[in-house]
Design an enzyme around this catalytic site. Structure first.
Site, short mmCIF file in Angstrom:
data_model
loop_
_atom_site.label_atom_id
_atom_site.label_comp_id
_atom_site.label_asym_id
_atom_site.label_seq_id
_atom_site.Cartn_x
_atom_site.Cartn_y
_atom_site.Cartn_z
N LYS A 280 -9.07 35.57 6.28
CA LYS A 280 -9.16 34.85 7.28
C LYS A 280 -8.46 35.81 8.48
O LYS A 280 -8.44 35.55 9.66
CB LYS A 280 -8.10 33.58 7.60
CG LYS A 280 -8.77 32.60 6.51
CD LYS A 280 -8.48 31.26 6.98
CE LYS A 280 -8.58 30.27 5.70
NZ LYS A 280 -9.79 29.17 6.06
N ASP B 172 2.31 27.29 6.57
CA ASP B 172 1.13 27.59 6.17
C ASP B 172 0.57 28.17 7.03
O ASP B 172 0.04 27.86 8.33
CB ASP B 172 0.41 26.19 5.94
CG ASP B 172 -1.00 26.28 5.56
OD1 ASP B 172 -1.47 27.50 5.72
OD2 ASP B 172 -1.82 25.57 5.30
N GLN C 59 -4.32 29.71 9.16
CA GLN C 59 -5.13 29.91 10.57
C GLN C 59 -4.29 30.62 11.45
O GLN C 59 -4.75 31.52 12.23
CB GLN C 59 -5.26 28.47 11.00
CG GLN C 59 -6.26 27.62 10.19
CD GLN C 59 -7.78 28.39 10.14
OE1 GLN C 59 -8.19 29.00 11.06
NE2 GLN C 59 -8.23 28.00 9.13
N CYS D 89 -11.15 19.81 4.97
CA CYS D 89 -9.90 19.71 4.32
C CYS D 89 -8.84 18.99 4.76
O CYS D 89 -7.68 19.31 4.48
CB CYS D 89 -9.49 21.04 3.59
SG CYS D 89 -10.77 21.61 2.17
N HIS E 117 -3.54 20.70 6.20
CA HIS E 117 -4.61 21.13 5.29
C HIS E 117 -4.37 20.60 3.90
O HIS E 117 -3.22 20.15 3.53
CB HIS E 117 -5.01 22.60 5.24
CG HIS E 117 -5.93 23.09 4.46
ND1 HIS E 117 -5.99 23.21 3.04
CD2 HIS E 117 -7.40 23.70 4.69
CE1 HIS E 117 -7.20 23.74 2.55
NE2 HIS E 117 -7.97 23.82 3.71
#
Ligand code: PMP
Length: 405
Positions: free
Chosen positions: A224, A198, A201, A362, A121
């Site tokens: 999220k 990261d 997600q 993104c 991302h």
């Protein structure tokens, strides 16, 4: 078949009572919030509202306790070794920016290398790029193989260059691909790198165990994971967090200030300048408590069922160009209709009150590799019903016909 009761799970989310007509498949962008989260934040503002760490009064002490309890809940959820390793931020983007800024100013030297992947991302690309030129640091990108999976041979070659940092997404927000992080991070540690995940997600797919994962840093956003917007986490190993130069100054991050200079507070305050998102942290703790009532494996296998039902149905619709793979997928399918613009497809679905996302998600460099103008993303959550998947497939088939006419 899955034993998971999606109808019962869905009943926890007032959005679906208030908006019964919508089929919400934009869960990679943000998830809906269960009653428990709404009530926790509402209760705080209605009955306990006060700033943390400052007031001598009892309300402030209550707010401080709630805020620090939320930190403890996150620490336990991630299996971190110490509460001081949990830094509240405004989200994944803020966490990655603090991290890149902090490492660039202290740990990294000119000529050092950072490895990221082709699936990242923008937040895990640009936060490093902002400083690379000034600090003379080089970014290497792991390419994808023909199956759009991480090219692990190429990764080995990049590790042989002794990178100082390996920063990887856990799950691709565009394709849904789950990266083989356990091995990749272990290999990165063996090569002497600082490891960054990261988890924006990944957090909704798998509860992370940051110690088992060999992750020095792990970033995620509460929104999220059924929590509020504006709150996220930067987890880091204490010794490494202590080395980070704070990106923001002011408030509780200070131990002493004079015009000649300042001394910073201990962790975690050191990296939390200004009034934090207290209600957000309380909401995140409520989201974690909510989610902990359910069997994580059942949630996963139900998401796989949604994905497979959608994937199988797509085979009956002509002209679909599927970009995602079903294997190694955390619940996201991204596609195009041959020869059509993704925004047109999303707009036709929107007319049927099906919420999906169209565009570059993104991940502009990834779309350059895919040679696609963007794509439409269908991202599933455990409150989605099989009947909604079927509704979406029917709407998609109709949209394809309209676009072809
Ligand atoms: N990384 C990934 C993989 C993401 O999916 C997102 C959110 N789209 C982010 C980072 C940024 O998260 P946030 O906007 O919550 O800061």
């Amino acid at each position: 078949m899955s034993d998971f009761n999606a109808v019962a799970f869905r009943q926890h989310f007032p959005f679906f009572v208030n908006q019964p007509a919508w089929v919400y498949l934009d869960n990679a962008a943000t998830t809906h919030k269960p009653k428990a989260v709404l009530e926790a934040t509402d209760h705080f503002y209605r009955t306990q509202n006060s700033n943390v760490h400052r007031g001598a009064h009892q309300l402030s002490q209550v707010a401080t306790t709630l805020y620090e309890d939320a930190r403890l809940a996150v620490k336990n959820y991630l299996n971190a070794a110490d509460v001081a390793e949990i830094i509240f931020t405004s989200g994944t983007t803020a966490a990655l920016n603090q991290l890149a800024f902090g490492l660039m100013h202290t740990v990294l030297k000119p000529g050092d290398r950072i490895v990221i992947s082709a699936l990242e991302h923008h937040a895990n690309i640009v936060s490093w790029q902002l400083h690379c030129q000034r600090f003379g640091v080089i970014i290497d990108v792991i390419p994808l193989n023909a199956d759009l999976q991480i090219d692990l041979d190429a990764y080995q070659k990049l590790l042989a260059l002794s990178p100082k940092v390996v920063s990887l997404t856990q799950v691709s927000n565009t394709l849904g691909t789950i990266l083989p992080l356990e091995n990749m991070l272990r290999e990165a540690k063996a090569a002497g790198a600082i490891t960054v995940v990261d988890g924006a997600q990944g957090i909704a797919w798998q509860r992370p165990d940051v110690q088992q994962l060999a992750a020095d840093f792990y970033c995620f956003s509460a929104h999220k994971l059924y929590g509020p917007t504006g709150i996220g986490v930067l987890y880091g190993k204490k010794a490494l967090l202590e080395q980070l130069t704070p990106l923001q100054g002011g408030g509780e991050m200070i131990e002493s200030v004079s015009f000649a200079g300042s001394h910073f507070n201990k962790l975690p305050a050191r990296l939390e300048a200004g009034t934090p998102n207290i209600a957000g942290a309380i909401g995140l703790a409520a989201a974690i408590a909510f989610l902990s009532q359910f069997d994580a494996e059942q949630l996963k296998s139900y998401k796989r069922l949604l994905l497979k039902t959608f994937h199988d149905g797509l085979q009956q619709i002509p002209g679909i160009v599927l970009l995602s793979k079903l294997e190694n997928n955390a619940g996201i399918l991204t596609l195009n209709v041959a020869g059509e613009h993704p925004a047109d497809l999303a707009s036709l679905l929107n007319e049927q009150q099906i919420a999906v996302r169209a565009g570059l998600h993104c991940t502009m460099p990834l779309f350059e590799l895919l040679e696609q103008p963007g794509a439409v993303r269908f991202a599933f959550a455990p409150y989605n019903l099989i009947s909604e998947v079927e509704q979406c497939l029917t709407a998609l088939a109709q949209a394809v016909e309209i676009l072809a006419a």
